[in-house]
Design a protein around this motif. Structure first.
Motif, PDB file in Angstrom:
ATOM      1  N   VAL A 117     -36.944  17.572 -68.093  1.00 13.27           N
ATOM      2  CA  VAL A 117     -37.850  16.617 -68.748  1.00 13.27           C
ATOM      3  C   VAL A 117     -39.280  17.153 -68.773  1.00 13.27           C
ATOM      4  O   VAL A 117     -39.954  17.126 -69.800  1.00 13.27           O
ATOM      5  CB  VAL A 117     -37.809  15.253 -68.028  1.00 13.27           C
ATOM      6  N   ALA A 118     -39.745  17.680 -67.639  1.00 15.61           N
ATOM      7  CA  ALA A 118     -41.136  18.112 -67.530  1.00 15.61           C
ATOM      8  C   ALA A 118     -41.432  19.355 -68.348  1.00 15.61           C
ATOM      9  O   ALA A 118     -42.578  19.575 -68.755  1.00 15.61           O
ATOM     10  CB  ALA A 118     -41.488  18.359 -66.067  1.00 15.61           C
ATOM     11  N   VAL A 119     -40.431  20.183 -68.606  1.00 18.40           N
ATOM     12  CA  VAL A 119     -40.657  21.435 -69.324  1.00 18.40           C
ATOM     13  C   VAL A 119     -41.138  21.188 -70.748  1.00 18.40           C
ATOM     14  O   VAL A 119     -41.778  22.054 -71.366  1.00 18.40           O
ATOM     15  CB  VAL A 119     -39.367  22.289 -69.323  1.00 18.40           C
ATOM     16  N   GLN A 120     -40.887  19.999 -71.283  1.00 23.42           N
ATOM     17  CA  GLN A 120     -41.311  19.696 -72.651  1.00 23.42           C
ATOM     18  C   GLN A 120     -42.833  19.682 -72.779  1.00 23.42           C
ATOM     19  O   GLN A 120     -43.377  20.002 -73.828  1.00 23.42           O
ATOM     20  CB  GLN A 120     -40.729  18.351 -73.085  1.00 23.42           C
ATOM     21  N   GLY A 121     -43.510  19.319 -71.684  1.00 23.48           N
ATOM     22  CA  GLY A 121     -44.961  19.290 -71.738  1.00 23.48           C
ATOM     23  C   GLY A 121     -45.616  20.492 -71.096  1.00 23.48           C
ATOM     24  O   GLY A 121     -46.660  20.959 -71.552  1.00 23.48           O
ATOM     25  N   LEU A 122     -45.007  21.033 -70.037  1.00 24.20           N
ATOM     26  CA  LEU A 122     -45.646  22.097 -69.266  1.00 24.20           C
ATOM     27  C   LEU A 122     -45.096  23.487 -69.564  1.00 24.20           C
ATOM     28  O   LEU A 122     -45.711  24.477 -69.168  1.00 24.20           O
ATOM     29  CB  LEU A 122     -45.499  21.804 -67.766  1.00 24.20           C
ATOM     30  N   GLY A 123     -43.965  23.577 -70.211  1.00 26.95           N
ATOM     31  CA  GLY A 123     -43.427  24.877 -70.549  1.00 26.95           C
ATOM     32  C   GLY A 123     -42.595  25.479 -69.434  1.00 26.95           C
ATOM     33  O   GLY A 123     -42.643  25.058 -68.284  1.00 26.95           O
ATOM     34  N   ASN A 124     -41.852  26.520 -69.789  1.00 32.10           N
ATOM     35  CA  ASN A 124     -40.893  27.128 -68.880  1.00 32.10           C
ATOM     36  C   ASN A 124     -41.546  27.848 -67.705  1.00 32.10           C
ATOM     37  O   ASN A 124     -41.025  27.842 -66.595  1.00 32.10           O
ATOM     38  CB  ASN A 124     -40.011  28.107 -69.673  1.00 32.10           C
ATOM     39  N   LEU A 125     -42.699  28.456 -67.912  1.00 30.54           N
ATOM     40  CA  LEU A 125     -43.331  29.245 -66.862  1.00 30.54           C
ATOM     41  C   LEU A 125     -44.209  28.419 -65.936  1.00 30.54           C
ATOM     42  O   LEU A 125     -44.479  28.821 -64.810  1.00 30.54           O
ATOM     43  CB  LEU A 125     -44.169  30.375 -67.486  1.00 30.54           C
ATOM     44  N   LEU A 126     -44.679  27.263 -66.395  1.00 30.80           N
ATOM     45  CA  LEU A 126     -45.651  26.495 -65.624  1.00 30.80           C
ATOM     46  C   LEU A 126     -45.075  25.239 -64.989  1.00 30.80           C
ATOM     47  O   LEU A 126     -45.724  24.610 -64.153  1.00 30.80           O
ATOM     48  CB  LEU A 126     -46.830  26.105 -66.524  1.00 30.80           C
ATOM     49  N   VAL A 127     -43.857  24.865 -65.361  1.00 34.33           N
ATOM     50  CA  VAL A 127     -43.305  23.588 -64.914  1.00 34.33           C
ATOM     51  C   VAL A 127     -43.128  23.531 -63.400  1.00 34.33           C
ATOM     52  O   VAL A 127     -43.255  22.457 -62.786  1.00 34.33           O
ATOM     53  CB  VAL A 127     -41.968  23.307 -65.637  1.00 34.33           C
ATOM     54  N   VAL A 128     -42.841  24.670 -62.774  1.00 34.33           N
ATOM     55  CA  VAL A 128     -42.608  24.678 -61.325  1.00 34.33           C
ATOM     56  C   VAL A 128     -43.861  24.245 -60.567  1.00 34.33           C
ATOM     57  O   VAL A 128     -43.767  23.671 -59.481  1.00 34.33           O
ATOM     58  CB  VAL A 128     -42.158  26.079 -60.860  1.00 34.33           C
ATOM     59  N   ALA A 129     -45.031  24.497 -61.141  1.00 35.99           N
ATOM     60  CA  ALA A 129     -46.292  24.200 -60.442  1.00 35.99           C
ATOM     61  C   ALA A 129     -46.383  22.743 -60.018  1.00 35.99           C
ATOM     62  O   ALA A 129     -46.821  22.440 -58.899  1.00 35.99           O
ATOM     63  CB  ALA A 129     -47.483  24.559 -61.333  1.00 35.99           C
ATOM     64  N   VAL A 130     -45.948  21.824 -60.877  1.00 37.75           N
ATOM     65  CA  VAL A 130     -46.103  20.404 -60.569  1.00 37.75           C
ATOM     66  C   VAL A 130     -45.120  19.937 -59.500  1.00 37.75           C
ATOM     67  O   VAL A 130     -45.345  18.911 -58.853  1.00 37.75           O
ATOM     68  CB  VAL A 130     -45.963  19.551 -61.852  1.00 37.75           C
ATOM     69  N   PHE A 131     -44.046  20.695 -59.278  1.00 37.69           N
ATOM     70  CA  PHE A 131     -43.058  20.315 -58.267  1.00 37.69           C
ATOM     71  C   PHE A 131     -43.257  21.017 -56.924  1.00 37.69           C
ATOM     72  O   PHE A 131     -42.639  20.632 -55.941  1.00 37.69           O
ATOM     73  CB  PHE A 131     -41.638  20.603 -58.770  1.00 37.69           C
ATOM     74  N   VAL A 132     -44.101  22.027 -56.894  1.00 35.25           N
ATOM     75  CA  VAL A 132     -44.317  22.770 -55.655  1.00 35.25           C
ATOM     76  C   VAL A 132     -45.771  22.691 -55.187  1.00 35.25           C
ATOM     77  O   VAL A 132     -46.037  22.435 -54.005  1.00 35.25           O
ATOM     78  CB  VAL A 132     -43.899  24.253 -55.818  1.00 35.25           C
ATOM     79  N   GLY A 133     -46.719  22.890 -56.095  1.00 38.81           N
ATOM     80  CA  GLY A 133     -48.131  22.951 -55.727  1.00 38.81           C
ATOM     81  C   GLY A 133     -48.663  21.708 -55.019  1.00 38.81           C
ATOM     82  O   GLY A 133     -49.197  21.811 -53.904  1.00 38.81           O
ATOM     83  N   PRO A 134     -48.552  20.515 -55.616  1.00 42.90           N
ATOM     84  CA  PRO A 134     -49.064  19.314 -54.948  1.00 42.90           C
ATOM     85  C   PRO A 134     -48.385  19.037 -53.613  1.00 42.90           C
ATOM     86  O   PRO A 134     -49.034  18.599 -52.654  1.00 42.90           O
ATOM     87  CB  PRO A 134     -48.770  18.200 -55.962  1.00 42.90           C
ATOM     88  N   ALA A 135     -47.084  19.293 -53.532  1.00 44.60           N
ATOM     89  CA  ALA A 135     -46.368  19.084 -52.269  1.00 44.60           C
ATOM     90  C   ALA A 135     -46.826  20.083 -51.211  1.00 44.60           C
ATOM     91  O   ALA A 135     -46.958  19.741 -50.032  1.00 44.60           O
ATOM     92  CB  ALA A 135     -44.861  19.215 -52.492  1.00 44.60           C
ATOM     93  N   ALA A 136     -47.077  21.326 -51.623  1.00 49.56           N
ATOM     94  CA  ALA A 136     -47.588  22.322 -50.679  1.00 49.56           C
ATOM     95  C   ALA A 136     -48.970  21.927 -50.178  1.00 49.56           C
ATOM     96  O   ALA A 136     -49.295  22.113 -49.002  1.00 49.56           O
ATOM     97  CB  ALA A 136     -47.633  23.695 -51.353  1.00 49.56           C
ATOM     98  N   THR A 137     -49.782  21.365 -51.064  1.00 47.21           N
ATOM     99  CA  THR A 137     -51.104  20.859 -50.666  1.00 47.21           C
ATOM    100  C   THR A 137     -50.959  19.743 -49.645  1.00 47.21           C
ATOM    101  O   THR A 137     -51.629  19.727 -48.603  1.00 47.21           O
ATOM    102  CB  THR A 137     -51.861  20.336 -51.896  1.00 47.21           C
ATOM    103  N   ALA A 138     -50.072  18.807 -49.933  1.00 46.24           N
ATOM    104  CA  ALA A 138     -49.867  17.667 -49.033  1.00 46.24           C
ATOM    105  C   ALA A 138     -49.311  18.115 -47.687  1.00 46.24           C
ATOM    106  O   ALA A 138     -49.650  17.543 -46.649  1.00 46.24           O
ATOM    107  CB  ALA A 138     -48.921  16.660 -49.676  1.00 46.24           C
ATOM    108  N   ARG A 139     -48.477  19.154 -47.697  1.00 44.64           N
ATOM    109  CA  ARG A 139     -47.892  19.653 -46.455  1.00 44.64           C
ATOM    110  C   ARG A 139     -48.964  20.213 -45.529  1.00 44.64           C
ATOM    111  O   ARG A 139     -48.817  20.163 -44.302  1.00 44.64           O
ATOM    112  CB  ARG A 139     -46.856  20.739 -46.774  1.00 44.64           C
ATOM    113  N   GLN A 140     -50.037  20.721 -46.114  1.00 45.86           N
ATOM    114  CA  GLN A 140     -51.145  21.233 -45.304  1.00 45.86           C
ATOM    115  C   GLN A 140     -51.915  20.099 -44.623  1.00 45.86           C
ATOM    116  O   GLN A 140     -52.525  20.307 -43.571  1.00 45.86           O
ATOM    117  CB  GLN A 140     -52.118  22.026 -46.189  1.00 45.86           C
TER     118      GLN A 140
END
Length: 281
Positions: A186-209
């Motif tokens: 679903v998310a790849v439609q807006g963020l594209g194939n190369l960037l979609v992972v960022a929204v599922f990993v980056g914010p969570a990695a920030t929160a984990r810190q």
């Protein structure tokens, strides 16, 4: 500050990123805790040929991404059963093959001129259907995580204890991967194939810190994802940069800011503990 909100495309993009931020932040925390970041990247890359075929046919990307992720999952399962091939090797082989096939299709003369949007997304050009898909994703992810919460907690923090309680860590992880695959498609439609992972990993990695408790962690991850969405879109509006790439850059910036902030929190907590100890003594 309010000028971008006067444009319809910006309001749509903000709505899309807010919804994806809610789903991505909440789901991403479990992705990070279960160490499935590589799986998230693998799933994103494996759907590339399906996305290219859908774009070439003028069909919604969802119709191409869904069969591709199922095909990739089946291929990994079959290849992993071959003697002498580890699961990690099977994943690498399948993902590389699928992504390479997607590149070949994208470079073929039959591919449409705007095929680059499949790679990098077009969050500034989302449609009503994209927004409704993102809203449905939030509902599905929220319901799925609520139903799996007890099993996720048990399996994520003590797999041995989870088995003794009758929970299957492997089954829970499989359910989490299904949610992740759906979210990526679903998310790849807006963020594209190369960037979609960022929204599922980056914010969570920030929160984990910044937190070790799952409740605050999810809240911080969702807030970080939504904030990065706003910041990235505003950067794109005023600097003329690509929307998806700007959002990904904002996500990375928040993560980098969380590193010194986590040190300050640890230092403050230690100082508070020392003060409390002195008071008790």
């Amino acid at each position: 500050m309010l000028e971008p909100l006067h444009d319809e495309f910006m309001r749509r993009a903000i709505a899309e990123m807010t919804l994806l931020g809610i789903a991505g932040g909440a789901l991403g925390c479990w992705v990070v805790l279960y160490r499935l970041s590589y799986a998230a990247e693998s799933l994103a890359h494996s759907i590339f040929p399906g996305l290219v075929l859908a774009a070439t046919a003028g069909a919604p990307l969802l119709l191409g991404g869904a069969p591709a992720v199922v095909l990739a999952a089946l291929a990994i399962v079959v290849l992993a059963r071959v003697p002498g091939i580890d699961r990690e090797v099977a994943v690498a082989v399948v993902v590389t093959t699928m992504f390479g096939l997607g590149v070949l299709l994208a470079l073929s003369p039959a591919s449409p001129p705007g095929i680059g949007e499949v790679l990098f997304g077009d969050v500034l050009g989302v449609s009503d259907a994209d927004i409704w898909s993102a809203a449905a994703l939030v509902a599905v992810v929220g319901l799925g995580l609520a139903l799996l919460h007890g099993r996720l907690v048990a399996g994520g923090f003590d797999r041995g204890a989870a088995r003794s309680l009758g929970a299957s860590p492997s089954g829970t992880e499989a359910a989490l991967l299904v949610l992740l695959a759906l979210a990526i498609v679903v998310a790849v439609q807006g963020l594209g194939n190369l960037l979609v992972v960022a929204v599922f990993v980056g914010p969570a990695a920030t929160a984990r810190q910044l937190s070790e408790r799952i409740g605050p962690m999810i809240a911080i991850a969702v807030a970080s994802a939504v904030l990065a969405g706003f910041a990235g879109l505003y950067l794109s509006y005023y600097a003329g940069t690509a929307g998806g790439a700007s959002v990904a850059l904002a996500i990375v910036a928040l993560y980098l800011l969380s590193l010194p902030l986590s040190r300050l929190i640890d230092f403050a907590s230690g100082r508070e503990g020392a003060a409390a100890g002195a008071t008790i003594g």
